[in-house]
Design a protein around this motif. Structure first.
Motif, PDB file in Angstrom:
ATOM      1  N   PRO A   3       0.820  -1.217   0.000  1.00 36.36           N
ATOM      2  CA  PRO A   3       0.000   0.000   0.000  1.00 36.36           C
ATOM      3  C   PRO A   3       0.851   1.264   0.000  1.00 36.36           C
ATOM      4  CG  PRO A   3       0.062  -0.951   2.196  1.00 36.36           C
ATOM      5  CD  PRO A   3       0.753  -1.935   1.291  1.00 36.36           C
ATOM      6  N   HIS A   4       0.262   2.342  -0.475  1.00 33.83           N
ATOM      7  CA  HIS A   4       0.902   3.661  -0.487  1.00 33.83           C
ATOM      8  C   HIS A   4       0.159   4.581   0.479  1.00 33.83           C
ATOM      9  CE1 HIS A   4       3.218   2.557  -4.091  1.00 33.83           C
ATOM     10  NE2 HIS A   4       2.096   2.032  -4.556  1.00 33.83           N
ATOM     11  N   PRO A   5       0.849   5.534   1.076  1.00 37.74           N
ATOM     12  CA  PRO A   5       0.160   6.466   1.987  1.00 37.74           C
ATOM     13  C   PRO A   5      -0.895   7.281   1.244  1.00 37.74           C
ATOM     14  CG  PRO A   5       2.559   6.623   2.208  1.00 37.74           C
ATOM     15  CD  PRO A   5       2.293   5.802   0.996  1.00 37.74           C
ATOM     16  N   VAL A   6      -2.030   7.444   1.897  1.00 38.87           N
ATOM     17  CA  VAL A   6      -3.105   8.281   1.361  1.00 38.87           C
ATOM     18  C   VAL A   6      -3.685   9.083   2.517  1.00 38.87           C
ATOM     19  CG1 VAL A   6      -3.688   6.666  -0.503  1.00 38.87           C
ATOM     20  CG2 VAL A   6      -4.854   6.490   1.687  1.00 38.87           C
ATOM     21  N   GLY A   7      -4.535  10.043   2.188  1.00 36.72           N
ATOM     22  CA  GLY A   7      -5.249  10.782   3.214  1.00 36.72           C
ATOM     23  C   GLY A   7      -4.330  11.379   4.258  1.00 36.72           C
ATOM     24  N   ASP A   8      -4.616  11.069   5.530  1.00 38.21           N
ATOM     25  CA  ASP A   8      -3.847  11.666   6.626  1.00 38.21           C
ATOM     26  C   ASP A   8      -2.762  10.742   7.172  1.00 38.21           C
ATOM     27  OD1 ASP A   8      -5.446   9.813   7.857  1.00 38.21           O
ATOM     28  OD2 ASP A   8      -6.387  11.204   9.275  1.00 38.21           O
ATOM     29  N   ASP A   9      -2.341   9.742   6.381  1.00 39.85           N
ATOM     30  CA  ASP A   9      -1.295   8.823   6.848  1.00 39.85           C
ATOM     31  C   ASP A   9      -0.026   9.582   7.236  1.00 39.85           C
ATOM     32  OD1 ASP A   9      -2.974   6.660   6.386  1.00 39.85           O
ATOM     33  OD2 ASP A   9      -2.128   6.222   4.409  1.00 39.85           O
TER      34      ASP A   9
END
Length: 282
Positions: free
Chosen positions: A167-173
């Motif tokens: 997975p890749h960071p999205v949103g508020d990660d």
């Protein structure tokens, strides 16, 4: 031997798998233990979705070693670091791979013992095989548990990462990562890992986590060297023989808790800014 592609259970698949293996979500989103389902329909549904329940795979230590090395070779370290950041929020699955990859990335050049293995924790006392319920191992990855013991458990993680992707960071990660690192950096010298875990729990930085999931996140940071240890180098930097790891555990100052492993057990405050910066910028 041909190995079926590994993958992480998707959200729609979690229900029957969690019931089969004795987990449930609470109202706050944490995962707790529950009675294992005795309903054959749950097992049938899990298997219809492609998840054999209780089917144990048996691997020799050399099989685990060679397959972990091959899977790690197929991964990019920046993708592994990015997955860890995603693991703080949108994709709990991303937490373990930084540990598994750190262990495997130096195995190819590690000195081997007379049994053909490096001193990596895979040797069995009776020369036997490792037995792993891979469905449960992959389910626990999806639910966000991470640990740096029992390296045979790293194999399903690494093969899923190599075959399915990470997975890749999205949103508020990334905001969660920044808040986590800021809280760690603000702790006074002498702070123990158990004290840090309680601070993170009160701050509610990583919602839906229990104590052991938060320890798993901190173990990942320690194995990256972001949390400097007083007793042991991080696996990210070099091959750590099992004998060295055990000896380091005996050198932990004070009375180490049995549920906090080295190198995290040797952390007493502080943060390695250069390594933290790399995570912030990933």
């Amino acid at each position: 031997m041909t190995v079926a592609p590994r993958r992480i259970p998707t959200e729609p698949e979690l229900g029957p798998l969690m019931r089969c293996y004795g987990y449930r979500f609470t109202r706050t989103g944490t995962v707790v233990g529950a009675s294992r389902s005795q309903d054959p329909e749950d097992v049938a549904e899990a298997e219809r979705l492609g998840w054999p329940v209780g089917a144990v795979e048996r691997w020799t230590p050399l099989d685990v070693l060679d397959r972990c090395v091959a899977a790690a070779d197929a991964l990019d370290e920046n993708a592994v670091l990015a997955a860890f950041v995603a693991g703080l929020g949108s994709a709990p699955r991303g937490r373990q791979t930084v540990i598994s990859y750190a262990w495997a990335r130096h195995l190819r050049t590690a000195v081997r013992e007379p049994d053909g293995l490096p001193d990596c924790g895979l040797a069995t006392t009776d020369g036997g095989v490792h037995e792993v319920d891979v469905t449960e191992a992959l389910l626990r990855l999806a639910l966000g548990w991470a640990w740096n013991e029992l390296p045979q458990q790293y194999l399903p993680d690494l093969e899923a990462a190599a075959g399915q992707g990470l997975p890749h960071p999205v949103g508020d990660d990334r905001e969660r990562l920044a808040a986590l690192l800021d809280i760690i950096a603000a702790q006074p010298a002498g702070t123990r890992p158990s004290e840090l875990e309680k601070v993170i729990a009160r701050a509610k930085i990583v919602p839906g986590t229990d104590k052991y999931q938060r320890y798993g996140i901190l173990i990942g940071l320690a194995e990256l060297g972001v949390l400097p240890s007083t007793v042991l180098d991080p696996m990210w930097d070099r091959f750590i023989p099992a004998r060295e790891r055990w000896a380091a555990g005996r050198r932990v100052p004070g009375s180490p808790r049995s549920d906090i492993t080295v190198p995290l057990a040797g952390w007493r405050g502080g943060i390695e800014e250069r390594r933290a910066r790399r995570l912030r910028e990933i």
